[in-house]
Design a protein around this motif. Structure first.
Motif, short mmCIF file in Angstrom:
data_model
loop_
_atom_site.label_atom_id
_atom_site.label_comp_id
_atom_site.label_asym_id
_atom_site.label_seq_id
_atom_site.Cartn_x
_atom_site.Cartn_y
_atom_site.Cartn_z
N ARG A 153 0.68 -1.36 -0.01
CA ARG A 153 0.22 -0.05 -0.04
C ARG A 153 0.78 1.51 -0.19
NH1 ARG A 153 -2.59 -2.82 3.81
NH2 ARG A 153 -1.66 -1.44 5.60
N GLN A 154 1.75 1.17 0.40
CA GLN A 154 2.78 2.37 0.46
C GLN A 154 4.40 1.76 0.36
OE1 GLN A 154 2.79 4.57 4.70
NE2 GLN A 154 1.61 2.56 5.36
N LEU A 155 5.56 2.25 0.01
CA LEU A 155 6.81 2.51 0.07
C LEU A 155 7.21 1.78 1.84
CD1 LEU A 155 7.97 5.16 -1.97
CD2 LEU A 155 8.04 3.06 -2.52
N PRO A 156 7.62 0.22 1.80
CA PRO A 156 8.23 0.60 2.95
C PRO A 156 9.19 0.81 3.78
CG PRO A 156 8.54 -0.80 1.30
CD PRO A 156 7.64 -0.25 0.80
N PHE A 157 10.77 1.09 2.08
CA PHE A 157 11.23 1.56 3.47
C PHE A 157 11.80 2.54 2.94
CE2 PHE A 157 11.64 -2.97 2.07
CZ PHE A 157 11.82 -3.33 3.87
N ARG A 158 11.26 4.03 3.22
CA ARG A 158 11.54 5.33 3.24
C ARG A 158 12.27 5.85 4.13
NH1 ARG A 158 6.03 7.87 1.09
NH2 ARG A 158 4.96 7.34 3.12
N LEU A 159 13.55 6.38 3.69
CA LEU A 159 14.59 6.96 4.55
C LEU A 159 14.50 7.80 5.65
CD1 LEU A 159 17.27 7.01 2.08
CD2 LEU A 159 16.62 5.02 3.32
N ARG A 160 13.39 8.79 5.35
CA ARG A 160 12.83 9.72 6.85
C ARG A 160 12.38 9.28 7.25
NH1 ARG A 160 8.70 11.58 2.33
NH2 ARG A 160 7.43 10.54 2.70
N PRO A 161 12.01 9.63 8.50
CA PRO A 161 12.02 8.82 9.97
C PRO A 161 10.21 8.89 10.21
CG PRO A 161 12.76 11.03 10.39
CD PRO A 161 12.63 10.75 8.88
N GLU A 162 9.51 7.73 10.12
CA GLU A 162 8.10 7.33 10.48
C GLU A 162 7.25 6.52 11.15
OE1 GLU A 162 5.89 7.67 5.73
OE2 GLU A 162 8.01 6.43 6.42
N PRO A 163 7.35 7.34 12.71
CA PRO A 163 6.60 5.86 13.90
C PRO A 163 5.57 5.06 13.19
CG PRO A 163 6.48 8.52 13.79
CD PRO A 163 6.85 8.86 12.42
N ALA A 164 5.27 5.26 12.61
CA ALA A 164 4.47 4.30 12.22
C ALA A 164 4.65 2.90 11.69
CB ALA A 164 3.21 4.45 11.12
N PHE A 165 6.17 3.01 11.16
CA PHE A 165 7.58 1.72 11.47
C PHE A 165 8.03 1.48 12.27
CE2 PHE A 165 5.65 3.43 7.04
CZ PHE A 165 5.62 1.94 6.03
N TRP A 166 7.97 2.21 13.10
CA TRP A 166 8.97 1.95 15.04
C TRP A 166 9.04 0.50 14.48
CZ3 TRP A 166 12.64 4.00 17.91
CH2 TRP A 166 12.42 2.95 18.87
N TYR A 167 10.03 0.20 15.23
CA TYR A 167 10.21 -1.30 14.90
C TYR A 167 11.11 -1.79 16.51
CZ TYR A 167 12.39 -5.93 14.57
OH TYR A 167 12.70 -7.57 15.78
N ALA A 168 10.35 -2.11 17.40
CA ALA A 168 10.54 -1.87 18.66
C ALA A 168 11.51 -3.48 18.92
CB ALA A 168 9.71 -1.86 19.82
N ASP A 169 12.73 -3.65 19.26
CA ASP A 169 13.64 -4.86 19.33
C ASP A 169 13.39 -4.68 21.21
OD1 ASP A 169 15.03 -3.71 19.51
OD2 ASP A 169 17.05 -4.76 18.19
N SER A 170 14.15 -5.51 21.70
CA SER A 170 14.09 -5.43 23.42
C SER A 170 15.49 -4.01 23.70
CB SER A 170 14.99 -6.61 23.53
OG SER A 170 16.57 -7.09 22.93
N ARG A 171 16.45 -3.96 22.25
CA ARG A 171 17.06 -3.04 22.74
C ARG A 171 16.60 -1.82 22.66
NH1 ARG A 171 22.37 -5.50 19.41
NH2 ARG A 171 20.24 -6.18 18.05
N THR A 172 15.86 -1.58 21.01
CA THR A 172 15.78 0.00 20.75
C THR A 172 13.98 0.42 22.32
OG1 THR A 172 14.02 -0.94 19.49
CG2 THR A 172 16.09 0.26 18.48
N ALA A 173 13.43 -0.67 22.22
CA ALA A 173 12.44 -0.67 23.20
C ALA A 173 12.76 -0.28 24.48
CB ALA A 173 11.41 -1.77 23.88
N ARG A 174 14.47 -0.81 24.42
CA ARG A 174 14.45 0.27 25.97
C ARG A 174 14.82 2.04 26.07
NH1 ARG A 174 17.84 -4.08 27.09
NH2 ARG A 174 19.49 -3.02 25.75
#
Length: 392
Positions: free
Chosen positions: A9-30
């Protein structure tokens, strides 16, 4: 474009920061939890550090979206400026009464004009470029009773303000690390799922291994490689992306990320203690004037860092022209004042980059240089020049 081919539906790998694509692994979530806690505590200073492209901006935007709905957010994207310039940059983001207050108004008075129940958040990007005296003066405001929370995004490595005495201020340091090898596939799948991918596991395991080899776990580099690989796979009517597409994508210089060393900290001589409260004249430098059909359409100060130019909308400078490649060229500026220099690098563009009529791959810009990108012209002029004509 590959959207329809892969059911996106939309480009998945744009370079600008888009909060909807936030990926939270254990380190980024912390890291996000740490930043959210610092914002809720109204800490005076939070330093978010990590390599270029590691996801600092996306982390900050995700935390801001979760915590500061009732607080004004003030943004400074290029902090290499004098105290008076910083004051004006903040004034432009405050209500009309503050904006019209004139050049001589103090920063504490400007912040008081915000008239909010909660203190403003000052978000400083490229924080490694801020002068130590400027940062010390900002911290002095918070210690002196001015209600202000500062979030400083800085690339890793030695920074000129590392030796500042932080004992009088409440400081929360947060460091982002690259993704581990086993996080590459989940990260890619997450972004594809948010973008609406019709099929799971578009990237093979071997492709993910190659992505880590080239991108070293840096999210922005991963995004650039994946976007290029999807384009290649779509052109070949392939249903999955293999390691062959990643290897070929890695040969395209347009995806490569700036190194931390390209974003050098300020090397200017230390200012006197009175400098933060007294305006100073900015040092002489150069700027780029962008023209189309001989008419100026944009003007770019050549400040330390990297500017990417191309047709794609996520470039730092987007030129809407079929003669300009998606990732056409970039300007890399290092140093400060009289020691500053800017290098123009062609990123494998289809129509080429011309400087003074000669096709180049790499060229150090000088005042008077004329760069031709399709039907656009870029002229390198001095900040003291009175107009575009001076560039010739």
């Amino acid at each position: 474009m590959y959207l329809d081919i892969f059911g996106l539906r939309q480009l998945p790998f744009r370079l600008r920061p888009e909060p909807a694509f936030w990926y939270a692994d254990s380190r980024t979530a912390r890291a996000r939890d740490q930043l959210v806690a610092a914002l809720r505590r109204h800490d005076a200073l939070t330093i978010v550090s990590g390599d270029a492209g590691i996801g600092k901006s996306l982390l900050v935007e995700a935390a801001l979206a979760a915590t500061v709905a009732d607080r004004p957010v003030l943004r400074v994207n290029h902090p290499r400026m004098s105290w008076s310039e910083l004051t004006q940059a903040i004034a432009l983001q405050l209500p009309a009464g503050a904006r019209d207050a004139g050049e001589n108004i103090s920063l504490p008075a400007l912040l008081a004009e915000a008239a909010s129940a909660a203190p403003p958040v000052l978000l400083v990007d490229q924080g490694q470029l801020i002068a130590p005296t400027t940062l010390e003066a900002l911290l002095a405001l918070t210690v002196g009773g001015t209600r202000l929370g500062i979030v400083l995004q800085a690339c890793g490595g030695a920074c000129p303000w590392a030796a500042i005495d932080w004992t009088a201020a409440q400081v929360a340091p947060i460091t982002l690390e690259p993704l581990a090898p086993d996080e590459i596939a989940p990260y890619i799948e997450h972004r594809l799922r948010i973008a609406g991918a019709a099929r799971p596991k578009l990237f093979t395991r071997e492709a993910c291994d190659q992505i880590f080899t080239h991108a070293h776990g840096v999210p922005r580099a991963i995004n650039a490689l994946c976007d290029r690989a999807l384009t290649l796979a779509a052109a070949r009517h392939m249903e999955r992306i293999t390691d062959a597409e990643i290897r070929e994508a890695a040969q395209d210089p347009g995806w490569r990320e700036p190194r931390v060393s390209d974003l050098e900290p300020s090397t200017a001589a230390p200012e006197t203690a009175q400098a933060p409260v007294a305006p100073r004249v900015p040092p002489a430098g150069r700027r780029i004037v962008v023209l189309k059909d001989a008419r100026p359409v944009a003007e770019l100060p050549l400040i330390p860092g990297r500017l990417q130019i191309g047709r794609a909308p996520d470039n730092d400078v987007a030129l809407a022209s079929r003669y300009v490649s998606r990732r056409h060229c970039e300007l890399i500026t290092v140093g400060d004042g009289a020691d500053a220099h800017t290098v123009l690098v062609d990123l494998g563009s289809h129509n080429g980059t011309l400087v003074n009529g000669r096709r180049i791959k790499r060229h150090q810009l000088a005042r008077g240089d004329v760069v031709r990108l399709g039907d656009h012209e870029l002229r390198c002029v001095s900040v003291c020049d009175s107009g575009v004509a001076d560039a010739g």
